[in-house]
Design a protein around this motif. Structure first.
Motif, PDB file in Angstrom:
ATOM      1  N   ALA A 296      -8.125   8.794 -13.901  1.00 39.14           N
ATOM      2  CA  ALA A 296      -9.054   8.667 -12.777  1.00 39.14           C
ATOM      3  C   ALA A 296     -10.157   7.657 -13.089  1.00 39.14           C
ATOM      4  CB  ALA A 296      -9.661  10.034 -12.450  1.00 39.14           C
ATOM      5  N   LYS A 297     -10.653   7.679 -14.327  1.00 34.53           N
ATOM      6  CA  LYS A 297     -11.695   6.712 -14.713  1.00 34.53           C
ATOM      7  C   LYS A 297     -11.167   5.293 -14.610  1.00 34.53           C
ATOM      8  CE  LYS A 297     -14.552   9.363 -17.952  1.00 34.53           C
ATOM      9  NZ  LYS A 297     -14.766   9.607 -19.383  1.00 34.53           N
ATOM     10  N   LYS A 298      -9.951   5.106 -15.065  1.00 33.98           N
ATOM     11  CA  LYS A 298      -9.345   3.773 -14.998  1.00 33.98           C
ATOM     12  C   LYS A 298      -9.223   3.341 -13.527  1.00 33.98           C
ATOM     13  CE  LYS A 298      -5.238   1.115 -16.321  1.00 33.98           C
ATOM     14  NZ  LYS A 298      -5.082   0.526 -15.004  1.00 33.98           N
ATOM     15  N   ALA A 299      -8.828   4.280 -12.686  1.00 34.50           N
ATOM     16  CA  ALA A 299      -8.695   3.959 -11.262  1.00 34.50           C
ATOM     17  C   ALA A 299     -10.047   3.549 -10.676  1.00 34.50           C
ATOM     18  CB  ALA A 299      -8.133   5.161 -10.512  1.00 34.50           C
ATOM     19  N   LEU A 300     -11.101   4.257 -11.105  1.00 28.26           N
ATOM     20  CA  LEU A 300     -12.440   3.935 -10.587  1.00 28.26           C
ATOM     21  C   LEU A 300     -12.893   2.552 -11.054  1.00 28.26           C
ATOM     22  CD1 LEU A 300     -14.136   7.429 -11.004  1.00 28.26           C
ATOM     23  CD2 LEU A 300     -13.618   6.272  -8.846  1.00 28.26           C
ATOM     24  N   VAL A 301     -12.624   2.249 -12.323  1.00 23.00           N
ATOM     25  CA  VAL A 301     -12.980   0.921 -12.849  1.00 23.00           C
ATOM     26  C   VAL A 301     -12.234  -0.158 -12.080  1.00 23.00           C
ATOM     27  CG1 VAL A 301     -12.742  -0.596 -14.861  1.00 23.00           C
ATOM     28  CG2 VAL A 301     -13.594   1.739 -15.146  1.00 23.00           C
ATOM     29  N   ASP A 302     -10.924   0.070 -11.880  1.00 30.57           N
ATOM     30  CA  ASP A 302     -10.128  -0.914 -11.142  1.00 30.57           C
ATOM     31  C   ASP A 302     -10.635  -1.066  -9.706  1.00 30.57           C
ATOM     32  OD1 ASP A 302      -8.683  -1.239 -13.385  1.00 30.57           O
ATOM     33  OD2 ASP A 302      -6.895  -0.165 -12.700  1.00 30.57           O
ATOM     34  N   MET A 303     -11.108   0.041  -9.150  1.00 30.08           N
ATOM     35  CA  MET A 303     -11.591  -0.003  -7.768  1.00 30.08           C
ATOM     36  C   MET A 303     -12.869  -0.827  -7.652  1.00 30.08           C
ATOM     37  SD  MET A 303     -11.347   3.281  -5.238  1.00 30.08           S
ATOM     38  CE  MET A 303     -11.650   4.385  -6.524  1.00 30.08           C
ATOM     39  N   LYS A 304     -13.729  -0.723  -8.684  1.00 30.97           N
ATOM     40  CA  LYS A 304     -14.956  -1.531  -8.663  1.00 30.97           C
ATOM     41  C   LYS A 304     -14.613  -3.000  -8.763  1.00 30.97           C
ATOM     42  CE  LYS A 304     -18.349   1.710 -10.443  1.00 30.97           C
ATOM     43  NZ  LYS A 304     -18.984   2.221 -11.644  1.00 30.97           N
ATOM     44  N   ARG A 305     -13.607  -3.290  -9.592  1.00 29.81           N
ATOM     45  CA  ARG A 305     -13.206  -4.681  -9.784  1.00 29.81           C
ATOM     46  C   ARG A 305     -12.520  -5.200  -8.524  1.00 29.81           C
ATOM     47  NH1 ARG A 305      -9.206  -4.732 -14.160  1.00 29.81           N
ATOM     48  NH2 ARG A 305     -10.792  -3.601 -15.301  1.00 29.81           N
ATOM     49  N   ASP A 306     -11.738  -4.332  -7.897  1.00 27.00           N
ATOM     50  CA  ASP A 306     -10.977  -4.741  -6.721  1.00 27.00           C
ATOM     51  C   ASP A 306     -11.060  -3.615  -5.687  1.00 27.00           C
ATOM     52  OD1 ASP A 306      -9.243  -5.562  -4.841  1.00 27.00           O
ATOM     53  OD2 ASP A 306      -7.430  -5.370  -6.062  1.00 27.00           O
ATOM     54  N   PRO A 307     -12.032  -3.701  -4.769  1.00 26.86           N
ATOM     55  CA  PRO A 307     -12.256  -2.598  -3.826  1.00 26.86           C
ATOM     56  C   PRO A 307     -11.054  -2.294  -2.939  1.00 26.86           C
ATOM     57  CG  PRO A 307     -14.062  -4.174  -3.772  1.00 26.86           C
ATOM     58  CD  PRO A 307     -12.994  -4.783  -4.585  1.00 26.86           C
ATOM     59  N   VAL A 308     -10.173  -3.299  -2.751  1.00 28.77           N
ATOM     60  CA  VAL A 308      -8.972  -3.032  -1.940  1.00 28.77           C
ATOM     61  C   VAL A 308      -7.842  -2.597  -2.858  1.00 28.77           C
ATOM     62  CG1 VAL A 308      -8.141  -3.924   0.262  1.00 28.77           C
ATOM     63  CG2 VAL A 308      -9.565  -5.384  -1.162  1.00 28.77           C
ATOM     64  N   MET A 309      -8.213  -1.771  -3.809  1.00 31.19           N
ATOM     65  CA  MET A 309      -7.224  -1.362  -4.794  1.00 31.19           C
ATOM     66  C   MET A 309      -6.068  -0.600  -4.162  1.00 31.19           C
ATOM     67  SD  MET A 309      -7.674   1.040  -8.087  1.00 31.19           S
ATOM     68  CE  MET A 309      -6.974   2.479  -7.356  1.00 31.19           C
ATOM     69  N   THR A 310      -4.901  -0.938  -4.612  1.00 33.57           N
ATOM     70  CA  THR A 310      -3.733  -0.182  -4.169  1.00 33.57           C
ATOM     71  C   THR A 310      -3.214   0.627  -5.341  1.00 33.57           C
ATOM     72  OG1 THR A 310      -2.253  -1.965  -4.777  1.00 33.57           O
ATOM     73  CG2 THR A 310      -3.086  -1.961  -2.514  1.00 33.57           C
ATOM     74  N   TYR A 311      -2.309   1.474  -5.035  1.00 33.63           N
ATOM     75  CA  TYR A 311      -1.750   2.345  -6.060  1.00 33.63           C
ATOM     76  C   TYR A 311      -1.078   1.553  -7.179  1.00 33.63           C
ATOM     77  CZ  TYR A 311       1.469   5.650  -8.154  1.00 33.63           C
ATOM     78  OH  TYR A 311       2.167   6.413  -9.029  1.00 33.63           O
ATOM     79  N   THR A 312      -0.533   0.358  -6.803  1.00 37.19           N
ATOM     80  CA  THR A 312       0.205  -0.412  -7.806  1.00 37.19           C
ATOM     81  C   THR A 312      -0.679  -0.797  -8.978  1.00 37.19           C
ATOM     82  OG1 THR A 312      -0.272  -2.375  -6.501  1.00 37.19           O
ATOM     83  CG2 THR A 312       1.887  -1.396  -6.216  1.00 37.19           C
ATOM     84  N   SER A 313      -1.987  -0.914  -8.776  1.00 37.76           N
ATOM     85  CA  SER A 313      -2.860  -1.307  -9.878  1.00 37.76           C
ATOM     86  C   SER A 313      -2.947  -0.208 -10.928  1.00 37.76           C
ATOM     87  CB  SER A 313      -4.252  -1.639  -9.359  1.00 37.76           C
ATOM     88  OG  SER A 313      -4.816  -0.483  -8.781  1.00 37.76           O
TER      89      SER A 313
END
Lengths: 222, 202
Positions: free
Chosen positions: B83-100
């Motif tokens: 979940a933390k990784k997902a949050l970090v990725d989301m900050k980097r790319d707000p249009v984060m998709t599941y593939t990230s």
């Protein structure tokens, strides 16, 4: 929609085991049955889910979930797991070797047994050669006089030699000779040794220039 | 004294190559893992995706699991890290998709693990969840004292069969039987709610 009694009883037995497994209380054989039930029996899968859901709801109401959501979660995950390599954790080394290569292990054990005997057998063969040699020399002893038995009462003193034997397990065992035996053997060998010395000094095999000379190397001073 | 991990048999089975045993662990912990992730990530669809990724990571890492902690504790840590990784990725790319969330070696960027959009937060789903909770609570209230005490000590207090046996002053076999009967009684009340969708069974 009545279920035969035997099926109902078997199904209930599976559910009992699933209940115990959920709490970590199933025996090994019960666990195997539970895994089979999960794989083969939709009712067993439904019961496992129901038991887990009940436990969650007892802990907290907000863990109550619609079963269809749980099921679609598992169906989706199952598709992804199918693409994963099968997990195979390494077993303990000794156990794995015993399971994987029983024949090789047996062959190795056989080889080991043969190897264990090779040394002692070779040693025993060496002793036989020596004993055979002594027997060949025995006619010379007959002229030496006293029979062997006559020395048994006179000998005393430290044990000088040991007889060596090999027991069944391949371990070399030593049996101390009695002083009498030691003396008898010395008496037996004395004429042979005397003859040997004589022939070495004067016999036809004497090497030319057998006298010893002292030789020294002197380096010239610079 | 620490109780042995109740999941030890299941974990060992998975380590021997039985992926179906891992499914049993998923069914056991999926709701708790989703709730944990839901407290960290607000997007409902993303919660299910992160939970999926958590279980996949756990499955891959299971050969290294040394049982120094309980399986659930270990799974919990994986969920938090995922979940933390997902949050970090989301900050980097707000249009984060599941593939990230998936490994960089996964070429198929459109793959969503076969996960259909969930109806986890629809009013119908919320209603169904509340109904299930109410049914379980009503069923437990109607149990005999022995059965209710046994299942409560097990599920809420987390006691082992041996400890429950001491607490209730009865043999372990009786504890085992009481807990099973309690579960069966509650499951019987739940069954109409669990079988509603297209007759789908597990």
């Amino acid at each position: 929609m009545s279920q035969p009694d035997s099926d109902r009883s078997s199904s209930e037995s599976s559910r009992r085991i699933l209940s115990a497994l959920a709490d970590g209380d199933a025996t090994d054989s019960e666990a195997v049955r539970a895994f089979q039930a999960w794989r083969d029996d939709p009712d067993a899968r439904a019961s496992w889910h129901a038991y887990q859901l009940i436990g969650d709801v007892l802990r907290s109401d907000d863990l109550a979930a619609e079963p269809a959501a749980d099921e679609s979660f598992l169906v989706a995950l199952r598709a992804r797991l199918a693409a994963e390599p099968v997990v195979l954790a390494p077993q303990p080394r000794i156990e794995a070797e015993a399971v994987a290569m029983p024949e090789a292990a047996n062959a190795s054990a056989t080889t080991g047994r043969v190897r264990r005997w090779q040394g002692p057998v070779a040693m025993a063969a060496g002793f036989l050669v020596v004993i055979g040699g002594l027997n060949i020399m025995r006619p010379f002893n007959h002229g030496a006089g006293a029979p062997l038995a006559s020395n048994t009462t006179t000998a005393s003193g430290p044990v000088l030699a040991s007889a060596t034997s090999i027991n069944n397990s391949g371990v070399i065992a030593t049996t101390p000779r009695t002083p009498a035996q030691t003396q008898a053997a010395a008496d037996q060998l004395a004429p042979y040794l005397a003859a040997h010395r004589q022939s070495a000094m004067n016999g036809p095999f004497q090497m030319p220039g057998s006298d010893l000379r002292n030789v020294s190397l002197v380096q010239p001073a610079r | 004294m620490l109780n042995p991990d109740p999941d030890a048999a299941l974990v060992e089975r998975v380590k021997q190559g039985d992926v179906r045993a891992f499914e049993m662990l998923v069914v056991k912990y999926q709701r708790r893992i989703e709730r944990l992730i839901g407290r960290m990530v607000r997007d409902v669809d993303l919660v299910a995706d992160i939970a999926q990724e958590t279980f996949i990571r756990a499955y891959r890492a299971l050969p290294q699991f040394r049982a120094e902690s309980a399986f659930y504790t270990w799974l919990y840590r994986i969920a938090v890290n995922t979940a933390k990784k997902a949050l970090v990725d989301m900050k980097r790319d707000p249009v984060m998709t599941y593939t990230s969330l998936q490994g960089s070696d996964d070429d198929d960027e459109t793959y969503r693990g076969g996960m259909e959009p969930t109806d986890g937060e629809t009013p119908e789903a919320l209603l169904a969840s509340k109904e299930i909770a109410a049914t379980v609570n009503a069923a437990i209230a109607s149990l005999s004292e022995d059965l209710r005490q046994a299942i409560t000590l097990r599920e809420i207090e987390g006691l082992s069969y041996e400890e429950i046996s001491d607490a209730m002053n009865c043999p372990i076999g009786t504890v085992r039987s009481r807990i099973f009967r309690a579960r069966e009684a509650i499951a019987e009340r739940l069954r109409p709610l669990l079988d509603t969708r297209d007759g789908n069974r597990w």
